[in-house]
Motif scaffolding. Structure first.
Motif, mmCIF file in Angstrom:
data_model
loop_
_atom_site.group_PDB
_atom_site.id
_atom_site.type_symbol
_atom_site.label_atom_id
_atom_site.label_comp_id
_atom_site.label_asym_id
_atom_site.label_seq_id
_atom_site.Cartn_x
_atom_site.Cartn_y
_atom_site.Cartn_z
ATOM 1 N N GLU A 18 0.795 -1.217 0.000
ATOM 2 C CA GLU A 18 0.000 0.000 0.000
ATOM 3 C C GLU A 18 0.836 1.280 0.000
ATOM 4 O O GLU A 18 0.427 2.303 -0.552
ATOM 5 C CB GLU A 18 -0.974 0.016 1.175
ATOM 6 N N LYS A 19 2.023 1.255 0.591
ATOM 7 C CA LYS A 19 2.859 2.457 0.617
ATOM 8 C C LYS A 19 3.340 2.843 -0.784
ATOM 9 O O LYS A 19 3.654 4.003 -1.029
ATOM 10 C CB LYS A 19 4.041 2.249 1.554
ATOM 11 N N ASP A 20 3.400 1.873 -1.683
ATOM 12 C CA ASP A 20 3.790 2.174 -3.060
ATOM 13 C C ASP A 20 2.708 2.945 -3.810
ATOM 14 O O ASP A 20 2.952 3.455 -4.904
ATOM 15 C CB ASP A 20 4.089 0.866 -3.822
ATOM 16 N N GLY A 21 1.516 3.025 -3.204
ATOM 17 C CA GLY A 21 0.428 3.759 -3.839
ATOM 18 C C GLY A 21 0.271 5.178 -3.343
ATOM 19 O O GLY A 21 -0.656 5.887 -3.765
ATOM 20 N N VAL A 22 1.156 5.628 -2.474
ATOM 21 C CA VAL A 22 1.034 6.981 -1.913
ATOM 22 C C VAL A 22 1.153 8.045 -2.993
ATOM 23 O O VAL A 22 0.418 9.054 -2.985
ATOM 24 C CB VAL A 22 2.099 7.208 -0.814
ATOM 25 N N GLU A 23 2.061 7.863 -3.931
ATOM 26 C CA GLU A 23 2.216 8.852 -4.997
ATOM 27 C C GLU A 23 0.938 8.978 -5.822
ATOM 28 O O GLU A 23 0.575 10.069 -6.278
ATOM 29 C CB GLU A 23 3.396 8.480 -5.899
ATOM 30 N N ALA A 24 0.234 7.858 -6.009
ATOM 31 C CA ALA A 24 -1.036 7.901 -6.729
ATOM 32 C C ALA A 24 -2.069 8.703 -5.952
ATOM 33 O O ALA A 24 -2.858 9.466 -6.534
ATOM 34 C CB ALA A 24 -1.538 6.477 -6.993
ATOM 35 N N LEU A 25 -2.076 8.550 -4.639
ATOM 36 C CA LEU A 25 -3.008 9.317 -3.811
ATOM 37 C C LEU A 25 -2.689 10.809 -3.846
ATOM 38 O O LEU A 25 -3.589 11.654 -3.802
ATOM 39 C CB LEU A 25 -2.966 8.808 -2.371
ATOM 40 N N LYS A 26 -1.414 11.142 -3.931
ATOM 41 C CA LYS A 26 -1.029 12.552 -4.034
ATOM 42 C C LYS A 26 -1.573 13.168 -5.322
ATOM 43 O O LYS A 26 -2.051 14.304 -5.328
ATOM 44 C CB LYS A 26 0.491 12.686 -3.994
ATOM 45 N N VAL A 27 -1.506 12.404 -6.415
ATOM 46 C CA VAL A 27 -2.052 12.875 -7.693
ATOM 47 C C VAL A 27 -3.566 13.024 -7.581
ATOM 48 O O VAL A 27 -4.147 13.990 -8.077
ATOM 49 C CB VAL A 27 -1.678 11.913 -8.833
ATOM 50 N N PHE A 28 -4.210 12.055 -6.936
ATOM 51 C CA PHE A 28 -5.661 12.113 -6.737
ATOM 52 C C PHE A 28 -6.045 13.380 -5.978
ATOM 53 O O PHE A 28 -6.966 14.112 -6.368
ATOM 54 C CB PHE A 28 -6.128 10.874 -5.966
ATOM 55 N N TYR A 29 -5.332 13.657 -4.893
ATOM 56 C CA TYR A 29 -5.620 14.839 -4.085
ATOM 57 C C TYR A 29 -5.443 16.121 -4.893
ATOM 58 O O TYR A 29 -6.291 17.027 -4.851
ATOM 59 C CB TYR A 29 -4.709 14.852 -2.862
ATOM 60 N N LYS A 30 -4.369 16.198 -5.623
ATOM 61 C CA LYS A 30 -4.090 17.389 -6.430
ATOM 62 C C LYS A 30 -5.196 17.647 -7.444
ATOM 63 O O LYS A 30 -5.590 18.795 -7.674
ATOM 64 C CB LYS A 30 -2.748 17.239 -7.142
ATOM 65 N N ASN A 31 -5.717 16.591 -8.045
ATOM 66 C CA ASN A 31 -6.728 16.736 -9.082
ATOM 67 C C ASN A 31 -8.120 17.055 -8.545
ATOM 68 O O ASN A 31 -8.888 17.744 -9.212
ATOM 69 C CB ASN A 31 -6.797 15.454 -9.917
ATOM 70 N N PHE A 32 -8.454 16.553 -7.355
ATOM 71 C CA PHE A 32 -9.851 16.609 -6.909
ATOM 72 C C PHE A 32 -10.100 17.441 -5.656
ATOM 73 O O PHE A 32 -11.246 17.576 -5.230
ATOM 74 C CB PHE A 32 -10.360 15.192 -6.671
ATOM 75 N N LYS A 33 -9.085 18.040 -5.068
ATOM 76 C CA LYS A 33 -9.241 18.703 -3.766
ATOM 77 C C LYS A 33 -10.192 19.892 -3.780
ATOM 78 O O LYS A 33 -10.753 20.261 -2.737
ATOM 79 C CB LYS A 33 -7.885 19.143 -3.233
ATOM 80 N N ASP A 34 -10.438 20.510 -4.927
ATOM 81 C CA ASP A 34 -11.232 21.739 -4.953
ATOM 82 C C ASP A 34 -12.697 21.520 -5.336
ATOM 83 O O ASP A 34 -13.456 22.492 -5.460
ATOM 84 C CB ASP A 34 -10.605 22.741 -5.935
ATOM 85 N N PHE A 35 -13.114 20.279 -5.513
ATOM 86 C CA PHE A 35 -14.491 20.016 -5.912
ATOM 87 C C PHE A 35 -15.418 19.873 -4.709
ATOM 88 O O PHE A 35 -14.992 19.530 -3.606
ATOM 89 C CB PHE A 35 -14.562 18.738 -6.759
ATOM 90 N N ASP A 36 -16.714 20.125 -4.939
ATOM 91 C CA ASP A 36 -17.709 19.909 -3.893
ATOM 92 C C ASP A 36 -17.903 18.419 -3.648
ATOM 93 O O ASP A 36 -18.081 17.977 -2.509
ATOM 94 C CB ASP A 36 -19.052 20.535 -4.296
ATOM 95 N N TYR A 37 -17.902 17.663 -4.737
ATOM 96 C CA TYR A 37 -18.033 16.209 -4.669
ATOM 97 C C TYR A 37 -17.113 15.577 -5.702
ATOM 98 O O TYR A 37 -16.847 16.169 -6.748
ATOM 99 C CB TYR A 37 -19.470 15.753 -4.954
ATOM 100 N N VAL A 38 -16.657 14.375 -5.397
ATOM 101 C CA VAL A 38 -15.896 13.572 -6.352
ATOM 102 C C VAL A 38 -16.662 12.255 -6.498
ATOM 103 O O VAL A 38 -16.917 11.574 -5.502
ATOM 104 C CB VAL A 38 -14.467 13.292 -5.861
#
Length: 256
Positions: A51-71
Motif C-alpha cells: 500500500e505504501k507504493d500507492g502513496v504517490e497515486a493518492l497525491k495525484v488524486f488529491y491534487k486533481n480533486f481537492k477543490d471540488f464539492d463532490y468527487v
C-alpha cells in the motif's frame, strides 16, 4: 455544484462507455469536470500488500480533486480504497475523503434521485460486489441481521421495462478480488462459474453491477464459454435515455 468525475484506470482503458454514461448522469446535478491528469488511485498496490507504493497515486488524486464539492466515480472498489486508506497513507487526503462517493450512493443518498427517466426492457440481475456491499453498505448482507436497503435495486426499480431477477445467492463473491484472480486463477474461475450459473438459472438476460471489475471477470468467462447472458454497468442502464437525448444536444464535459 462542482463535481469531479473520477474514472478508474481500467474503465478508462477498456470500458469508456461506462465513463460516458456516468458523465451523462452527473450532468443532471451540476457542473462536471474531468481532470485529465488523474491516474490510478493506488488500489492494486494496496491489494498486493504494497500500500505504501500507492502513496504517490493518492497525491495525484488529491491534487486533481481537492477543490471540488463532490468527487464521484463508477467503481465502489476504487472509491472504497480512497475512503478507507487515503487519509491513513496520505494525511492531506483527510479533507477530501468525505467528499468522495460511489455513483450509487451519490445518486441515492446525496441527491436522493427518484426522477430517473431510463428505459431498459430486459430481465436484469444485480451483482452485489464485495466492496460495494460489505465495504460501503450499498445493500443487505446475508451475514448481517439488519434491514439495509439495496440502493442499486431501488435505483433500478425506476427504470421502465426492467425486471429485477433474484439469484438464489444474492451476495456471493464472483471470485475476481483484484489480484486474487491472478494469484489464484483456478479458484477465481470456479467462483465465477458458480455465480454465472446462478444468474442464468434465475432467468437473467443481463448482469449489472456498480463495479466493472467484477463484470469484467464474469464477462471473460461468458465469452470463453459462449454463455447466454451479458454484462452491463449500472450507469449504462440508468443513463439509457439520457445518453441518447444528450447526444442530440452535443453536451460536453469540462476537462482540466
Amino acid at each position: 455544484m462542482e463535481i469531479g468525475l473520477f474514472i478508474p484506470c481500467y474503465i478508462n482503458q477498456f470500458y469508456p462507455e461506462v465513463g460516458k454514461a456516468t458523465l451523462q448522469l452527473l450532468q443532471k446535478y451540476g457542473n462536471v469536470t474531468y481532470p485529465m491528469s488523474q491516474t490510478c488511485c493506488g488500489q492494486p498496490m494496496a491489494n498486493s500488500g504494497c500500500e505504501k507504493d500507492g502513496v504517490e497515486a493518492l497525491k495525484v488524486f488529491y491534487k486533481n480533486f481537492k477543490d471540488f464539492d463532490y468527487v464521484v466515480g463508477p467503481s465502489a472498489s476504487c472509491v472504497l480504497h480512497v475512503r478507507e486508506h487515503g487519509a491513513t497513507l496520505y494525511p492531506e487526503m483527510s479533507s477530501l475523503v468525505p467528499k468522495v462517493y460511489d455513483l450509487t450512493e451519490f445518486m441515492y443518498d446525496v441527491m436522493k434521485d427518484d426522477t430517473l427517466e431510463a428505459s431498459f426492457g430486459h430481465q436484469v440481475a444485480v451483482h452485489k460486489s464485495c466492496h460495494g456491499l460489505r465495504g460501503m453498505r450499498l445493500g443487505q448482507c446475508s451475514e448481517r441481521v439488519t434491514c439495509d436497503v439495496s440502493k442499486q435495486d431501488k435505483l433500478l426499480e425506476q427504470v421502465d421495462g426492467l425486471s429485477l431477477v433474484k439469484p438464489s445467492r444474492a451476495d456471493e463473491c464472483c471470485g475476481f478480488g483484484g489480484t486474487f484472480s491472478v494469484s489464484q486463477p483456478d479458484v477465481s474461475v470456479r467462483m465465477g462459474n458458480d455465480r454465472l450459473n446462478d444468474y442464468i438459472n434465475a432467468g437473467a438476460e443481463y448482469i449489472t453491477s456498480g463495479d466493472m471489475s467484477c463484470l469484467m471477470h464474469l464477462d471473460g468467462i461468458i465469452q470463453r464459454k459462449q454463455l447466454p447472458i451479458k454484462v452491463i454497468h449500472l450507469a449504462e442502464i440508468l443513463a439509457s435515455k439520457a445518453i441518447n437525448s444528450n447526444a442530440k444536444n452535443s453536451q460536453h464535459v469540462n476537462a482540466i
